[in-house]
Write a protein that holds these residues in place. Structure first.
Motif, PDB file in Angstrom:
ATOM      1  N   ASP A 172       0.843  -1.200   0.000  1.00 44.57           N
ATOM      2  CA  ASP A 172       0.000   0.000   0.000  1.00 44.57           C
ATOM      3  C   ASP A 172       0.875   1.246   0.000  1.00 44.57           C
ATOM      4  OD1 ASP A 172      -2.351  -1.550   0.223  1.00 44.57           O
ATOM      5  OD2 ASP A 172      -2.161  -1.609   2.408  1.00 44.57           O
ATOM      6  N   SER A 173       0.229   2.395  -0.165  1.00 43.32           N
ATOM      7  CA  SER A 173       0.966   3.653  -0.064  1.00 43.32           C
ATOM      8  C   SER A 173       0.173   4.675   0.745  1.00 43.32           C
ATOM      9  CB  SER A 173       1.291   4.225  -1.452  1.00 43.32           C
ATOM     10  OG  SER A 173       0.123   4.596  -2.139  1.00 43.32           O
ATOM     11  N   TRP A 213       0.079   8.947   1.393  1.00 49.93           N
ATOM     12  CA  TRP A 213       0.526  10.259   0.934  1.00 49.93           C
ATOM     13  C   TRP A 213       0.292  11.281   2.025  1.00 49.93           C
ATOM     14  CZ3 TRP A 213      -2.048  10.896  -4.600  1.00 49.93           C
ATOM     15  CH2 TRP A 213      -1.544   9.898  -5.456  1.00 49.93           C
ATOM     16  N   GLU A 223       4.598   2.162   1.334  1.00 55.76           N
ATOM     17  CA  GLU A 223       5.410   3.197   0.716  1.00 55.76           C
ATOM     18  C   GLU A 223       4.819   4.565   1.055  1.00 55.76           C
ATOM     19  OE1 GLU A 223       5.795   2.516  -3.438  1.00 55.76           O
ATOM     20  OE2 GLU A 223       6.949   0.658  -3.178  1.00 55.76           O
ATOM     21  N   ASP A 283       4.600   8.713  -0.103  1.00 57.71           N
ATOM     22  CA  ASP A 283       4.813   9.747  -1.103  1.00 57.71           C
ATOM     23  C   ASP A 283       4.178  11.038  -0.588  1.00 57.71           C
ATOM     24  OD1 ASP A 283       5.691  10.993  -3.395  1.00 57.71           O
ATOM     25  OD2 ASP A 283       4.575   9.710  -4.790  1.00 57.71           O
ATOM     26  N   ALA A 338      -2.058   8.679 -10.680  1.00 59.37           N
ATOM     27  CA  ALA A 338      -1.924   7.413  -9.954  1.00 59.37           C
ATOM     28  C   ALA A 338      -2.980   6.403 -10.400  1.00 59.37           C
ATOM     29  CB  ALA A 338      -2.031   7.663  -8.456  1.00 59.37           C
ATOM     30  N   LYS A 339      -4.174   6.876 -10.672  1.00 60.98           N
ATOM     31  CA  LYS A 339      -5.237   5.974 -11.140  1.00 60.98           C
ATOM     32  C   LYS A 339      -4.871   5.371 -12.485  1.00 60.98           C
ATOM     33  CE  LYS A 339     -10.221   5.651 -11.937  1.00 60.98           C
ATOM     34  NZ  LYS A 339     -11.502   6.384 -11.925  1.00 60.98           N
ATOM     35  N   ASN A 358      -1.952   4.681 -13.616  1.00 64.98           N
ATOM     36  CA  ASN A 358      -0.913   3.634 -13.552  1.00 64.98           C
ATOM     37  C   ASN A 358      -1.099   2.660 -12.398  1.00 64.98           C
ATOM     38  OD1 ASN A 358       0.086   5.022 -11.272  1.00 64.98           O
ATOM     39  ND2 ASN A 358       1.529   6.225 -12.497  1.00 64.98           N
ATOM     40  N   THR A 363      -1.584   3.107  -9.048  1.00 66.10           N
ATOM     41  CA  THR A 363      -0.820   3.320  -7.807  1.00 66.10           C
ATOM     42  C   THR A 363      -1.537   4.280  -6.863  1.00 66.10           C
ATOM     43  OG1 THR A 363       0.447   5.086  -8.890  1.00 66.10           O
ATOM     44  CG2 THR A 363       1.407   2.854  -8.906  1.00 66.10           C
TER      45      THR A 363
END
Length: 392
Positions: A75-76, A78, A97, A99, A122-123, A125, A127
């Motif tokens: 997961d990420s 932000w 991760e 960002d 992000a959508k 690709n 992420t």
């Protein structure tokens, strides 16, 4: 002999606070007793949130908030680059991760327009973040309606990092009511608006999240038979049903928090008095003064000025050092997280978030604390004026 330094921030402890802590020291409970739930009730009453969980720090609260929302490996998260590192580290603690989203150059908070642009990319690709942590820097609320709308559209969870912001309001509602977020986190460090010496809290309107955070802050251990696997062995019995932590707040901290919360409105009023005087007396200097987002009321944890460096003959560092050398205990909040060596080793680079980096080149936090006198503030203003006028 050097004059006394006027600090950028300072706790305000009165006799009622001291008596409250002494009462706990003489009681039967030093760790988990009646004061922790009393403090949690005070937070609920102030914010309007359904659940409040006191912890030993806001960092701990951020960590368990992320875990409660299911953040993990793959997961990420932000957040804003202009924050203390804990707002980002909480994602790394969970194996995710991290960002960043650049700031709005007026408010210094996460920019909703830049957030949307990053979400669109992000959508495309695959992420998208699982969790976004907007930070109410200096006590100034983020544009939470815009961020909440994006959360619904793109499917991420929201943790408000309100470490600076207890006592502030957004659209005439208290910060921490979680109308626009899943969880809100507060800090009660000594330089914050309310202090418990060290401490934090997470508030939410979701019982499932509250139960999960409650479990995680205390070793993952429960005495609730309904949560146990199999039957209880008796009154002594407990089970560890998750991998938790020792993130609990003590009775001593909570006792201090209870009496501090009783003075919250006075603390905020004092800070606004100081801010108004700064606005009035600094308006003619080569400075950018704090901007207030429409329909918000800042908790004013910090008062940040930005130097108009093109109008003065001193560097950022020279102004900062001159203030400190003259007994003004200024600070800088914050160094952009993505420029820290640890985060650069993870692949982040200078130049990634230009508005945050420009802010860092110009920002200075002036003294701002409840008990600051007009005379102390006048000294800050005099020294700053002398430095800037002589070189302008």
């Amino acid at each position: 002999m050097r004059k006394n330094v006027i600090p950028y921030g300072k706790q305000d402890i009165n006799q009622q606070d001291i008596d409250s802590v002494l009462e706990v020291l003489k009681s039967d409970f030093l760790t988990q007793g009646p004061k922790v739930p009393e403090f949690e009730k005070a937070i609920r009453t102030h914010t309007g949130a359904k659940y409040a969980l006191a912890m030993n720090s806001a960092t701990s609260a951020l960590h368990v908030a992320c875990l409660a929302l299911g953040l993990g490996e793959g997961d990420s998260l932000w957040t804003s680059p202009i924050t203390f590192v804990a707002s980002a580290n909480c994602g790394l603690y969970c194996g995710a991760e991290v960002d960043f989203v650049d700031i709005d150059p007026r408010t210094y908070n996460m920019c909703p327009i830049k957030l949307e642009q990053k979400l669109i990319a992000a959508k495309a690709n695959g992420t998208l973040p699982k969790v976004v942590v907007p930070v109410h820097l200096c006590g100034q609320p983020c544009d939470m309606k815009a961020i909440s709308a994006l959360a619904k559209e793109y499917g991420f969870k929201v943790i408000e990092d309100a470490s600076h912001a207890i006592g502030g309001r957004y659209h005439d509602e208290p910060i921490g009511n979680c109308v626009h977020s899943d969880i809100t986190v507060f800090s009660f460090h000594p330089v914050k608006i309310v202090t418990t010496a060290e401490g934090g809290a997470a508030v939410t309107n979701n019982k499932i999240l509250a139960d999960k955070m409650s479990l995680l802050r205390s070793h993952g251990v429960t005495r609730d038979s309904e949560q146990m696997v199999g039957e209880s062995h008796g009154g002594w019995y407990y089970q560890q049903i998750d991998l938790g932590f020792n993130y609990r707040m003590t009775e001593l901290q909570a006792a201090l928090g209870v009496t501090q919360m009783q003075r919250l409105s006075g603390f905020i009023k004092a800070r606004h008095h100081l801010a108004n005087r700064y606005y009035e007396k600094l308006s003619n200097l080569p400075l950018l003064l704090p901007y207030q987002l429409e329909n918000t009321y800042s908790g004013l944890h910090l008062y940040v000025i930005r130097l108009k460096l093109e109008e003065i003959d001193l560097s950022h560092r020279e102004v900062f050092d001159a203030l400190r050398n003259n007994g003004i205990g200024v600070n800088l909040h914050y160094i952009p997280v993505h420029t820290q060596p640890y985060y650069q080793a993870l692949g982040h680079r200078e130049g990634d978030f230009p508005d945050s980096e420009q802010y860092y080149k110009e920002a200075i936090s002036l003294p701002m604390f409840h008990a600051m006198t007009d005379q102390q503030q006048d000294e800050v203003i005099r020294v700053l004026t002398d430095i800037l006028v002589k070189v302008s």
